[in-house]
Design a protein around this motif. Structure first.
Motif, PDB file in Angstrom:
ATOM      1  N   MET A   1       0.858  -1.179   0.000  1.00 25.11           N
ATOM      2  CA  MET A   1       0.000   0.000   0.000  1.00 25.11           C
ATOM      3  C   MET A   1       0.899   1.235   0.000  1.00 25.11           C
ATOM      4  N   SER A   2       0.621   2.187  -0.884  1.00 26.19           N
ATOM      5  CA  SER A   2       1.436   3.401  -0.965  1.00 26.19           C
ATOM      6  C   SER A   2       1.240   4.255   0.276  1.00 26.19           C
ATOM      7  N   GLY A   3       2.194   5.140   0.528  1.00 22.69           N
ATOM      8  CA  GLY A   3       2.122   6.028   1.685  1.00 22.69           C
ATOM      9  C   GLY A   3       0.891   6.910   1.653  1.00 22.69           C
ATOM     10  N   GLN A   4       0.537   7.422   0.473  1.00 27.39           N
ATOM     11  CA  GLN A   4      -0.624   8.298   0.333  1.00 27.39           C
ATOM     12  C   GLN A   4      -1.923   7.545   0.630  1.00 27.39           C
ATOM     13  N   VAL A   5      -2.023   6.328   0.130  1.00 27.71           N
ATOM     14  CA  VAL A   5      -3.221   5.519   0.366  1.00 27.71           C
ATOM     15  C   VAL A   5      -3.342   5.181   1.854  1.00 27.71           C
ATOM     16  N   ALA A   6      -2.232   4.811   2.474  1.00 33.28           N
ATOM     17  CA  ALA A   6      -2.237   4.492   3.904  1.00 33.28           C
ATOM     18  C   ALA A   6      -2.619   5.727   4.724  1.00 33.28           C
ATOM     19  N   HIS A   7      -2.112   6.899   4.336  1.00 34.26           N
ATOM     20  CA  HIS A   7      -2.430   8.144   5.029  1.00 34.26           C
ATOM     21  C   HIS A   7      -3.930   8.442   4.943  1.00 34.26           C
ATOM     22  N   GLU A   8      -4.477   8.291   3.736  1.00 36.36           N
ATOM     23  CA  GLU A   8      -5.907   8.571   3.547  1.00 36.36           C
ATOM     24  C   GLU A   8      -6.772   7.561   4.298  1.00 36.36           C
ATOM     25  N   LYS A   9      -6.357   6.301   4.300  1.00 36.57           N
ATOM     26  CA  LYS A   9      -7.101   5.279   5.035  1.00 36.57           C
ATOM     27  C   LYS A   9      -7.115   5.617   6.525  1.00 36.57           C
ATOM     28  N   ARG A  10      -5.982   6.027   7.058  1.00 41.28           N
ATOM     29  CA  ARG A  10      -5.889   6.388   8.473  1.00 41.28           C
ATOM     30  C   ARG A  10      -6.763   7.602   8.781  1.00 41.28           C
ATOM     31  N   ARG A  11      -6.776   8.580   7.854  1.00 43.10           N
ATOM     32  CA  ARG A  11      -7.628   9.765   8.024  1.00 43.10           C
ATOM     33  C   ARG A  11      -9.092   9.361   8.152  1.00 43.10           C
ATOM     34  N   GLN A  12      -9.526   8.449   7.284  1.00 41.79           N
ATOM     35  CA  GLN A  12     -10.920   7.994   7.300  1.00 41.79           C
ATOM     36  C   GLN A  12     -11.241   7.276   8.608  1.00 41.79           C
ATOM     37  N   GLU A  13     -10.308   6.476   9.094  1.00 36.02           N
ATOM     38  CA  GLU A  13     -10.511   5.788  10.370  1.00 36.02           C
ATOM     39  C   GLU A  13     -10.654   6.804  11.506  1.00 36.02           C
ATOM     40  N   ILE A  14      -9.825   7.835  11.470  1.00 33.28           N
ATOM     41  CA  ILE A  14      -9.893   8.888  12.488  1.00 33.28           C
ATOM     42  C   ILE A  14     -11.248   9.585  12.430  1.00 33.28           C
ATOM     43  N   LEU A  15     -11.709   9.903  11.219  1.00 32.04           N
ATOM     44  CA  LEU A  15     -12.999  10.583  11.074  1.00 32.04           C
ATOM     45  C   LEU A  15     -14.137   9.744  11.638  1.00 32.04           C
ATOM     46  N   GLU A  16     -14.115   8.453  11.374  1.00 31.97           N
ATOM     47  CA  GLU A  16     -15.171   7.569  11.891  1.00 31.97           C
ATOM     48  C   GLU A  16     -15.177   7.565  13.412  1.00 31.97           C
ATOM     49  N   LYS A  17     -14.016   7.433  14.019  1.00 32.37           N
ATOM     50  CA  LYS A  17     -13.925   7.393  15.478  1.00 32.37           C
ATOM     51  C   LYS A  17     -14.216   8.764  16.078  1.00 32.37           C
ATOM     52  N   ALA A  18     -13.778   9.815  15.420  1.00 28.21           N
ATOM     53  CA  ALA A  18     -14.020  11.174  15.919  1.00 28.21           C
ATOM     54  C   ALA A  18     -15.512  11.477  15.940  1.00 28.21           C
ATOM     55  N   LEU A  19     -16.226  11.004  14.944  1.00 31.66           N
ATOM     56  CA  LEU A  19     -17.666  11.235  14.888  1.00 31.66           C
ATOM     57  C   LEU A  19     -18.347  10.642  16.120  1.00 31.66           C
ATOM     58  N   ASP A  20     -17.903   9.468  16.531  1.00 31.61           N
ATOM     59  CA  ASP A  20     -18.453   8.861  17.741  1.00 31.61           C
ATOM     60  C   ASP A  20     -18.193   9.737  18.960  1.00 31.61           C
ATOM     61  N   VAL A  21     -16.991  10.319  19.038  1.00 37.24           N
ATOM     62  CA  VAL A  21     -16.654  11.187  20.170  1.00 37.24           C
ATOM     63  C   VAL A  21     -17.543  12.427  20.153  1.00 37.24           C
ATOM     64  N   PHE A  22     -17.725  13.037  18.982  1.00 38.11           N
ATOM     65  CA  PHE A  22     -18.601  14.214  18.885  1.00 38.11           C
ATOM     66  C   PHE A  22     -20.015  13.874  19.333  1.00 38.11           C
ATOM     67  N   ILE A  23     -20.508  12.716  18.915  1.00 35.39           N
ATOM     68  CA  ILE A  23     -21.869  12.312  19.274  1.00 35.39           C
ATOM     69  C   ILE A  23     -21.985  12.065  20.779  1.00 35.39           C
ATOM     70  N   GLU A  24     -20.992  11.413  21.352  1.00 33.47           N
ATOM     71  CA  GLU A  24     -21.030  11.099  22.786  1.00 33.47           C
ATOM     72  C   GLU A  24     -20.798  12.322  23.669  1.00 33.47           C
ATOM     73  N   GLU A  25     -19.867  13.182  23.271  1.00 34.59           N
ATOM     74  CA  GLU A  25     -19.435  14.290  24.125  1.00 34.59           C
ATOM     75  C   GLU A  25     -20.086  15.626  23.785  1.00 34.59           C
TER      76      GLU A  25
END
Length: 198
Positions: A1-25
């Motif tokens: 997996m290229s560095g750019q693809v891995a970076h974007e995948k990680r960004r998406q994972e962060i967004l998914e988890k962050a949304l849960d935090v926004f909803i909870e907090e």
């Protein structure tokens, strides 16, 4: 997996988890630290992906609206449906999406109220985020007029405004009144859309 693809995948994972935090907090109580902890990373690492909490929230909201827009676009391009059916189907879909994401909508409403209290323009923010949906609906009305499914006097702008008044009423019922569903709002579109017939 290229560095750019891995970076974007990680960004998406962060967004998914962050949304849960926004909803909870809630927006105000969500911090960069809480998002980092939920993602299992340090704040320093989180800064490699996002500048601040506001950027994370904006991108989380953009992801939600983007998925709704894709579903709406599919209906808009469905040749098996006439224009009236498309508007009613989209109304039903939007109400269902709002019911499903009522917690997220409460965070969005909180954010918009805080923005207004700070002298910001929540109307401009909402319009900017919904501009593509507005264009899709306008195109459906224009298409309906061209096909003779709607009368020539049908107002494109008026139809879009009525539709978004429905969305605003849905959000009000779900978030402010605390109802679990917005029964009847999608059906409220029916007589309006039928009145557009020639």
């Amino acid at each position: 997996m290229s560095g750019q693809v891995a970076h974007e995948k990680r960004r998406q994972e962060i967004l998914e988890k962050a949304l849960d935090v926004f909803i909870e907090e809630g927006y105000e109580d969500t911090t960069f630290q809480k998002i980092a902890e939920r993602c299992g990373i340090t704040r320093t690492i989180l800064y490699l992906y996002f500048e601040n909490k506001k950027q994370i929230f904006a991108e989380s909201l953009k992801r939600f609206l983007g998925s709704v827009e894709i579903e709406i676009a599919v209906v808009a391009h469905d040749e098996s449906m006439n224009s009236e059916e498309k508007i009613l189907k989209i109304g039903e879909m939007v109400v269902e999406a709002c019911e499903k994401e009522s917690k997220l909508l409460s965070v969005v409403l909180d954010y918009l109220l805080r923005l207004k209290a700070a002298g910001g323009n929540p109307d401009e923010k909402v319009r900017r985020r919904t501009v593509r949906m507005r264009h899709i609906l306008a195109d459906i009305v224009i298409e309906g007029k061209k096909r003779g499914e709607f009368s020539e006097t049908s107002s494109v702008k008026g139809t879009v405004e009525i539709f978004f008044a429905l969305v605003e009423a849905t959000v009000f019922r779900l978030v402010v009144l605390g109802r679990k569903e917005a029964t009847g709002l999608a059906e409220a579109l029916t007589p309006f859309v039928q009145s557009m017939r020639p």
